[in-house]
Design a protein around this motif. Structure first.
Motif, short mmCIF file in Angstrom:
data_model
loop_
_atom_site.label_atom_id
_atom_site.label_comp_id
_atom_site.label_asym_id
_atom_site.label_seq_id
_atom_site.Cartn_x
_atom_site.Cartn_y
_atom_site.Cartn_z
N GLN A 31 40.38 47.05 32.71
CA GLN A 31 40.06 46.42 33.99
C GLN A 31 40.54 47.35 35.10
O GLN A 31 41.74 47.55 35.27
CB GLN A 31 40.73 45.06 34.12
CG GLN A 31 40.26 44.04 33.09
CD GLN A 31 40.54 42.63 33.52
OE1 GLN A 31 39.92 42.12 34.46
NE2 GLN A 31 41.46 41.97 32.85
N GLU A 32 39.61 47.91 35.85
CA GLU A 32 39.98 48.84 36.91
C GLU A 32 40.75 48.12 38.01
O GLU A 32 41.61 48.72 38.66
CB GLU A 32 38.72 49.50 37.49
CG GLU A 32 38.02 50.42 36.49
CD GLU A 32 36.83 51.11 37.11
OE1 GLU A 32 36.55 50.86 38.32
OE2 GLU A 32 36.18 51.91 36.41
N LYS A 33 40.46 46.86 38.21
CA LYS A 33 41.21 46.06 39.17
C LYS A 33 41.09 44.61 38.78
O LYS A 33 40.13 44.20 38.11
CB LYS A 33 40.70 46.28 40.59
CG LYS A 33 39.25 45.86 40.82
CD LYS A 33 38.83 46.13 42.25
CE LYS A 33 37.37 45.71 42.47
NZ LYS A 33 36.93 45.95 43.87
N ASN A 51 41.89 40.46 40.34
CA ASN A 51 42.19 39.73 41.57
C ASN A 51 43.67 39.37 41.63
O ASN A 51 44.35 39.60 42.62
CB ASN A 51 41.28 38.51 41.72
CG ASN A 51 41.40 37.54 40.54
OD1 ASN A 51 42.12 37.79 39.57
ND2 ASN A 51 40.68 36.43 40.62
N ASP A 110 48.96 50.83 38.89
CA ASP A 110 49.21 51.04 40.31
C ASP A 110 49.10 49.72 41.05
O ASP A 110 48.27 48.86 40.73
CB ASP A 110 48.20 52.03 40.89
CG ASP A 110 48.37 53.43 40.31
OD1 ASP A 110 47.36 54.17 40.27
OD2 ASP A 110 49.50 53.76 39.91
N HIS A 128 47.84 48.76 43.78
CA HIS A 128 46.61 48.36 44.46
C HIS A 128 45.59 47.75 43.50
O HIS A 128 44.66 47.08 43.93
CB HIS A 128 45.98 49.56 45.16
CG HIS A 128 45.43 50.59 44.22
ND1 HIS A 128 46.20 51.62 43.72
CD2 HIS A 128 44.18 50.75 43.70
CE1 HIS A 128 45.45 52.38 42.93
NE2 HIS A 128 44.24 51.88 42.89
N ILE A 129 45.77 47.94 42.18
CA ILE A 129 44.81 47.40 41.22
C ILE A 129 44.92 45.88 41.12
O ILE A 129 43.95 45.18 40.88
CB ILE A 129 44.98 48.07 39.84
CG1 ILE A 129 44.57 49.53 39.93
CG2 ILE A 129 44.19 47.36 38.77
CD1 ILE A 129 44.65 50.29 38.63
N ILE A 130 46.13 45.36 41.31
CA ILE A 130 46.32 43.91 41.33
C ILE A 130 46.22 43.49 42.79
O ILE A 130 47.17 43.59 43.56
CB ILE A 130 47.68 43.52 40.71
CG1 ILE A 130 47.77 44.06 39.28
CG2 ILE A 130 47.86 42.01 40.71
CD1 ILE A 130 49.13 43.88 38.63
N GLU A 131 45.06 43.01 43.17
CA GLU A 131 44.72 42.88 44.59
C GLU A 131 45.50 41.79 45.32
O GLU A 131 46.01 42.01 46.42
CB GLU A 131 43.21 42.64 44.73
CG GLU A 131 42.38 43.80 44.22
CD GLU A 131 40.89 43.52 44.24
OE1 GLU A 131 40.12 44.45 44.44
OE2 GLU A 131 40.51 42.34 44.05
#
Length: 516
Positions: free
Chosen positions: A215-217, A219, A240, A242-245
């Motif tokens: 999973q690139e990102k 929510n 990183d 930013h991937i977990i928004e």
């Protein structure tokens, strides 16, 4: 200093602090004071760094409280979620701890002030009660004020002596390592079941990787039985930020570990607006129904815990449990947690859940729930782990991976029971072991004695048994015996014995003849 050296030094210093208070505070209670003090030091340094803003000419700890304006305080609370005056900073309190006759009441007032600083702000729910388990007036610290202050000063001085520079620059998870060290050394002696709300970091790493795989990102990531937050934080370590928004979400029934989880978020520099940890019973008082679905779910719920189940007739109509047509047994809530996680899972996400192995083969309601999960193609993988990986239990647990986006109807089974490293008290999963498991999980190839993918019909023919041993053949490590060779060796041996007997008989006959 290497991570191994840091870890050894941390444990040595924590043990030294323990010696200072030994005899009054038992290990389990002592853990709260050390972790609370670690937290107090961290948020003090973190807050001072924020105010100073990298300007080396500013020393917030040396400023007077009087120069703080309402605007400064308001802006800081909106950003950091709380406020600490210079006089309340850990460094200032620890420096004078041995001479402060009012140390216990001063600390209580400071903790109350830090919590109440968030009142009326969005961060209030995240700050309130954080220091509830740090009772500076407790008789556990001693019967007199002098005794209490002496032991509190010892803990403050000890934590002050953790000389690793800035917390954010440490090569190890200071808080997590302290917690793991304390719980592993004290849980058994204190008679508490620490393993039910703490997941060792090496197991957490595997679970986080399974849930976040490819999973690139996402929510947000969610743990419905989050304990101290170790599983959520492994996701942060592995990916990183930013991937977990939207951040980290969790619910916890135990008040002490609920506080520890919130502390843990702050200690990993996760701001109050990036986590949402709630207190309560996930099965009967679930939070976040309006916030779901979640792209990644990780969980190590308590094994075979009792719950109200069928005694509450409304639960069968609950959207989490209704699709299965049956509730988990009252004496074993394991599948209730599984169905809860499935209901909160998004169509693109995965849930990785630590499970007691019995739920994969028992009959009754649990079999019906397995049938529902298999027939609807939600079970991606079942992984059997080695025994003795967790504190407080030697059980060889399984990991159940749920998915709503499978591209085929096969179910994967992985036998990782032989992948472990022996340690003093518990077995460990090394990074190499985790890599092996993740490679098997990713490829979905059949590998003798390790992994097997079973068709839907195979599982139905097997009465919906999801035990890994039912599909992955165990390697026979016994020595292979060549029967033909063995028979030849026996024949030679018998021949030699017969000859030896004849020789002995001849010698005996000769002796008897001479005697006559």
């Amino acid at each position: 200093m290497t991570s191994t050296q840091q870890r050894a030094e941390l444990q040595r210093q924590i043990w030294q602090i323990a010696n200072e208070v030994r005899g009054s505070v038992d290990g389990w209670d002592f853990k709260q004071y050390v972790l609370g003090t670690l937290f107090y030091r961290f948020i003090s340094e973190n807050f001072a760094n924020y105010i100073e803003g990298g300007d080396e000419s500013i020393d917030y700890a040396g400023l007077s409280d009087e120069i703080i304006t309402d605007d400064i305080k308001d802006d800081a609370i909106k950003t950091k979620g709380y406020f600490i005056y210079p006089s309340q900073l850990f460094a200032n309190i620890a420096a004078d701890a041995n001479n402060n006759e009012n140390l216990n009441t001063d600390l209580a007032a400071i903790f109350s002030a830090i919590e109440s600083s968030a009142n009326g702000y969005p961060s209030e729910v995240d700050i309130k009660g954080l220091f509830a388990d740090f009772d500076t007036t407790s008789n556990r610290l001693g019967n007199t004020v002098k005794d209490k202050n002496m032991r509190l000063a010892a803990v403050l001085k000890g934590v002050s002596g953790l000389t690793f520079g800035e917390f954010a620059d440490n090569q190890i998870d200071l808080f997590g390592d302290a917690y793991e060290f304390l719980i592993s050394n004290y849980a058994a002696n204190a008679g508490k079941s620490g393993g039910e709300f703490f997941t060792p970091q090496h197991v957490s790493k595997l679970i986080a990787q399974l849930a976040m795989h490819k999973q690139e990102k996402v929510n947000k990531i969610y743990d419905p039985a989050c304990g101290s937050g170790s599983l959520l934080l492994q996701a942060k370590k592995h990916f990183d930020a930013h991937i977990i928004e939207e951040g980290f979400w969790g619910q916890e029934i135990n008040h002490t570990t609920y506080n520890l989880a919130r502390m843990n978020m702050f200690l990993h520099n996760i701001n109050y607006d990036k986590f949402n940890i709630m207190l309560g019973n996930t099965l009967t008082e679930p939070h976040f129904a309006d916030d779901k679905p979640f792209d990644a779910i990780v969980s190590n719920p308590p094994y075979s815990v009792k719950w109200i189940g069928s005694d509450d007739p409304t639960l069968i109509n609950d959207e989490r449990f209704a699709p299965a047509g049956v509730l988990a047994p009252k004496s074993k809530a394991d599948f209730a947690f599984v169905l809860h996680a499935l209901n909160y899972l998004s169509s693109k996400g995965r849930a990785a859940i630590v499970c007691f192995p019995g739920i994969f083969y028992r009959g009754g309601a649990e079999k019906k729930i397995r049938q529902y999960l298999v027939d609807n193609n939600y079970v991606e993988t079942v992984i059997s782990l080695a025994p003795n990986l967790f504190f407080g239990t030697s059980i060889a647990v399984n990991i159940l991976v749920l998915s709503k986006h499978k591209t085929d109807t096969k179910t994967q089974f992985i036998d990782a029971s032989q992948l472990f490293k022996k340690a003093t008290n518990n077995n460990l999963l090394t990074d190499k072991h985790i890599e092996q498991i993740m490679a098997l999980f990713d490829r979905k190839d059949d590998v003798a004695y390790l992994a097997q993918c079973a068709e839907h019909q195979t599982i139905t023919d097997n009465d919906y048994n999801l035990s890994v041993s039912a599909y992955v053949e165990a390697e026979d490590t016994r020595e292979v015996i060549d029967i033909a060779q063995l028979n030849a060796e026996l024949k030679t041996t018998v021949t030699n014995i017969d000859k030896l007997r004849r020789d002995i008989d001849a010698i005996v006959a000769e002796i008897e003849g001479d005697a006559a």
